[in-house]
Design a protein around this motif. Structure first.
Motif, PDB file in Angstrom:
ATOM      1  N   ASN A   9      45.133  37.363  26.946  1.00 24.68           N
ATOM      2  CA  ASN A   9      44.429  38.659  26.924  1.00 24.68           C
ATOM      3  C   ASN A   9      43.571  38.658  28.154  1.00 24.68           C
ATOM      4  OD1 ASN A   9      41.673  37.856  26.128  1.00 24.68           O
ATOM      5  ND2 ASN A   9      42.794  36.605  24.654  1.00 24.68           N
ATOM      6  N   LEU A  10      42.846  39.902  28.372  1.00 24.60           N
ATOM      7  CA  LEU A  10      42.088  39.827  29.346  1.00 24.60           C
ATOM      8  C   LEU A  10      40.465  39.394  29.154  1.00 24.60           C
ATOM      9  CD1 LEU A  10      43.537  43.014  31.355  1.00 24.60           C
ATOM     10  CD2 LEU A  10      43.885  40.565  31.881  1.00 24.60           C
ATOM     11  N   PRO A  23      37.549  40.507  32.490  1.00 19.69           N
ATOM     12  CA  PRO A  23      38.907  40.821  32.455  1.00 19.69           C
ATOM     13  C   PRO A  23      39.344  41.355  34.267  1.00 19.69           C
ATOM     14  CG  PRO A  23      37.620  42.046  30.924  1.00 19.69           C
ATOM     15  CD  PRO A  23      36.727  40.997  31.456  1.00 19.69           C
ATOM     16  N   LEU A  24      38.352  41.637  34.717  1.00 19.45           N
ATOM     17  CA  LEU A  24      38.515  42.097  36.221  1.00 19.45           C
ATOM     18  C   LEU A  24      39.008  40.598  37.014  1.00 19.45           C
ATOM     19  CD1 LEU A  24      38.703  44.007  38.908  1.00 19.45           C
ATOM     20  CD2 LEU A  24      36.054  43.339  39.342  1.00 19.45           C
ATOM     21  N   ALA A  25      38.301  39.555  36.840  1.00 19.71           N
ATOM     22  CA  ALA A  25      38.957  38.193  37.532  1.00 19.71           C
ATOM     23  C   ALA A  25      40.019  37.927  37.030  1.00 19.71           C
ATOM     24  CB  ALA A  25      37.912  37.231  37.038  1.00 19.71           C
ATOM     25  N   ARG A  26      40.673  38.052  35.774  1.00 15.27           N
ATOM     26  CA  ARG A  26      41.893  37.590  35.064  1.00 15.27           C
ATOM     27  C   ARG A  26      42.853  38.510  35.666  1.00 15.27           C
ATOM     28  NH1 ARG A  26      41.267  35.472  28.789  1.00 15.27           N
ATOM     29  NH2 ARG A  26      40.116  33.417  29.545  1.00 15.27           N
ATOM     30  N   PHE A  27      42.586  40.021  35.784  1.00 17.89           N
ATOM     31  CA  PHE A  27      43.377  40.734  36.490  1.00 17.89           C
ATOM     32  C   PHE A  27      43.924  40.355  37.934  1.00 17.89           C
ATOM     33  CE2 PHE A  27      44.370  44.575  39.152  1.00 17.89           C
ATOM     34  CZ  PHE A  27      45.301  45.188  38.377  1.00 17.89           C
ATOM     35  N   CYS A  28      42.947  39.938  38.641  1.00 16.47           N
ATOM     36  CA  CYS A  28      43.291  39.667  40.162  1.00 16.47           C
ATOM     37  C   CYS A  28      44.107  38.338  40.237  1.00 16.47           C
ATOM     38  CB  CYS A  28      41.831  39.656  40.681  1.00 16.47           C
ATOM     39  SG  CYS A  28      40.968  40.897  40.888  1.00 16.47           S
ATOM     40  N   LEU A  29      43.684  37.214  39.182  1.00 18.07           N
ATOM     41  CA  LEU A  29      44.252  36.021  39.285  1.00 18.07           C
ATOM     42  C   LEU A  29      45.855  36.299  38.750  1.00 18.07           C
ATOM     43  CD1 LEU A  29      41.654  33.755  37.819  1.00 18.07           C
ATOM     44  CD2 LEU A  29      42.385  34.038  40.077  1.00 18.07           C
ATOM     45  N   TYR A  30      46.012  37.171  37.797  1.00 19.63           N
ATOM     46  CA  TYR A  30      47.454  37.181  37.097  1.00 19.63           C
ATOM     47  C   TYR A  30      47.890  38.599  37.496  1.00 19.63           C
ATOM     48  CZ  TYR A  30      45.639  33.029  34.618  1.00 19.63           C
ATOM     49  OH  TYR A  30      45.284  31.999  34.318  1.00 19.63           O
ATOM     50  N   VAL A  31      47.621  39.238  38.522  1.00 16.59           N
ATOM     51  CA  VAL A  31      48.051  40.605  38.718  1.00 16.59           C
ATOM     52  C   VAL A  31      49.577  40.773  38.691  1.00 16.59           C
ATOM     53  CG1 VAL A  31      48.155  40.329  41.137  1.00 16.59           C
ATOM     54  CG2 VAL A  31      47.957  42.503  40.322  1.00 16.59           C
ATOM     55  N   MET A  71      37.946  42.262  45.906  1.00  9.09           N
ATOM     56  CA  MET A  71      36.616  42.231  46.410  1.00  9.09           C
ATOM     57  C   MET A  71      35.457  42.535  45.418  1.00  9.09           C
ATOM     58  SD  MET A  71      36.754  43.793  50.315  1.00  9.09           S
ATOM     59  CE  MET A  71      37.932  43.118  51.577  1.00  9.09           C
ATOM     60  N   MET A  72      35.948  43.543  44.461  1.00  4.03           N
ATOM     61  CA  MET A  72      34.674  43.617  43.625  1.00  4.03           C
ATOM     62  C   MET A  72      34.426  42.472  42.544  1.00  4.03           C
ATOM     63  SD  MET A  72      35.918  47.613  42.649  1.00  4.03           S
ATOM     64  CE  MET A  72      34.907  47.589  41.155  1.00  4.03           C
ATOM     65  N   ALA A  73      35.752  41.863  42.385  1.00  5.50           N
ATOM     66  CA  ALA A  73      35.733  40.679  41.435  1.00  5.50           C
ATOM     67  C   ALA A  73      34.997  39.648  42.347  1.00  5.50           C
ATOM     68  CB  ALA A  73      37.073  40.026  41.421  1.00  5.50           C
ATOM     69  N   ASP A  74      34.915  39.273  43.594  1.00 10.43           N
ATOM     70  CA  ASP A  74      34.255  38.315  44.230  1.00 10.43           C
ATOM     71  C   ASP A  74      32.646  38.751  44.175  1.00 10.43           C
ATOM     72  OD1 ASP A  74      36.116  36.646  45.105  1.00 10.43           O
ATOM     73  OD2 ASP A  74      36.920  38.086  46.613  1.00 10.43           O
ATOM     74  N   ALA A  75      32.476  40.053  44.292  1.00  9.80           N
ATOM     75  CA  ALA A  75      30.931  40.214  44.185  1.00  9.80           C
ATOM     76  C   ALA A  75      30.406  39.914  43.056  1.00  9.80           C
ATOM     77  CB  ALA A  75      30.868  42.024  44.793  1.00  9.80           C
TER      78      ALA A  75
END
Length: 256
Positions: A9-10, A23-31, A71-75
């Motif tokens: 799950n996210l 969830p944003l970080a997981r979305f980026c990692l598992y896009v 980039m938002m995930a990094d911020a």
């Protein structure tokens, strides 16, 4: 960025201060896996609301939006490091200057100096994924993400411009949350920690501490002496006082 684990799950948690950062970080990692979910919904579901949401998602995403999300995930990742420290019950205010300064330095390096593009970041991971092409059809309209030549520089520039605007807002928030930051930062000259000691500021070498403290005292007394020497009437008295106090401080700070 190497990923060697799976998720089911996210992990959205509205009741936690991290909100949707996870969830944003997981979305980026598992896009890639995330995109395959609506593709499978479109292939297996009928005409219910789920397939409509899936189609809307697949029609919405593109290279620029995915890079912007990364980039938002990094911020958010950098901001959470500071927030977590400030949220601790045993929050040490003496570390405030180092933590805030580190946050400001990091977001400047990431978004002003483009460090976000070539470091171990969500953005670098997303840019690497987008070097491969994925395509599908939404309502008989062909859609794709990725480019064998990489994401165009103009799209990356637009994303960076938005993050620089976010950085300006973040600095304004810091000014409001830490109004005395500059005053506290001015006391860094008295820090006994070397520049690379990190936020904890631990110094084990008593000899190094003594040398640094002597240097700070010498600079302070030198500045004071220059001011006093402009007044001839008390010149001799001050010279004697300065010599006596400097001698005392040097003896007092000598390592045992």
């Amino acid at each position: 960025m190497k990923i060697d684990s799976a998720v089911s799950n996210l992990r959205a948690a509205k009741h936690r201060f991290e909100s949707y950062s996870k969830p944003l970080a997981r979305f980026c990692l598992y896009v890639e896996a995330v995109i395959h979910v609506p593709l499978r919904i479109g292939a297996e579901r009928g005409s219910d609301s789920a397939i409509q949401h899936a189609k809307a998602f697949l029609a919405y995403i593109n290279n620029e939006r995915l890079v912007q999300l990364a980039m938002m995930a990094d911020a958010v990742d950098e901001a959470l490091k500071l927030i977590r420290e400030c949220a601790k019950e045993e929050w040490d205010t003496a570390r405030m200057v180092d933590l805030v300064q580190n946050f400001m330095d990091r977001i400047e390096w990431l978004f002003e100096k483009n460090g976000v593009l070539d470091a171990q970041t969500f953005t670098a991971h997303m840019l690497n994924i987008l070097k491969s092409v994925m395509s599908w059809h939404v309502n008989d309209t062909p859609t794709q993400i990725g480019n064998v030549l990489g994401v165009p520089a103009i799209e990356i520039s637009r994303c960076l411009a938005r993050m620089r605007a976010w950085r300006a807002g973040a600095l304004s928030v810091l000014s409001a949350e830490f109004p005395d930051f500059e005053l506290h930062a001015s006391f860094a000259i008295f820090s006994l920690a070397p520049p690379d000691a990190g936020p904890a500021g631990r110094v084990e070498d008593t000899g190094a501490r003594a040398v640094h403290f002597r240097f700070v005292l010498a600079v302070a007394w030198q500045q004071k002496a220059r001011e006093v020497l402009r007044t001839p009437s008390i010149k001799k008295l001050w010279i004697a006082t300065i010599v006596k106090n400097v001698t005392f401080c040097l003896l007092y700070t000598s390592p045992s």
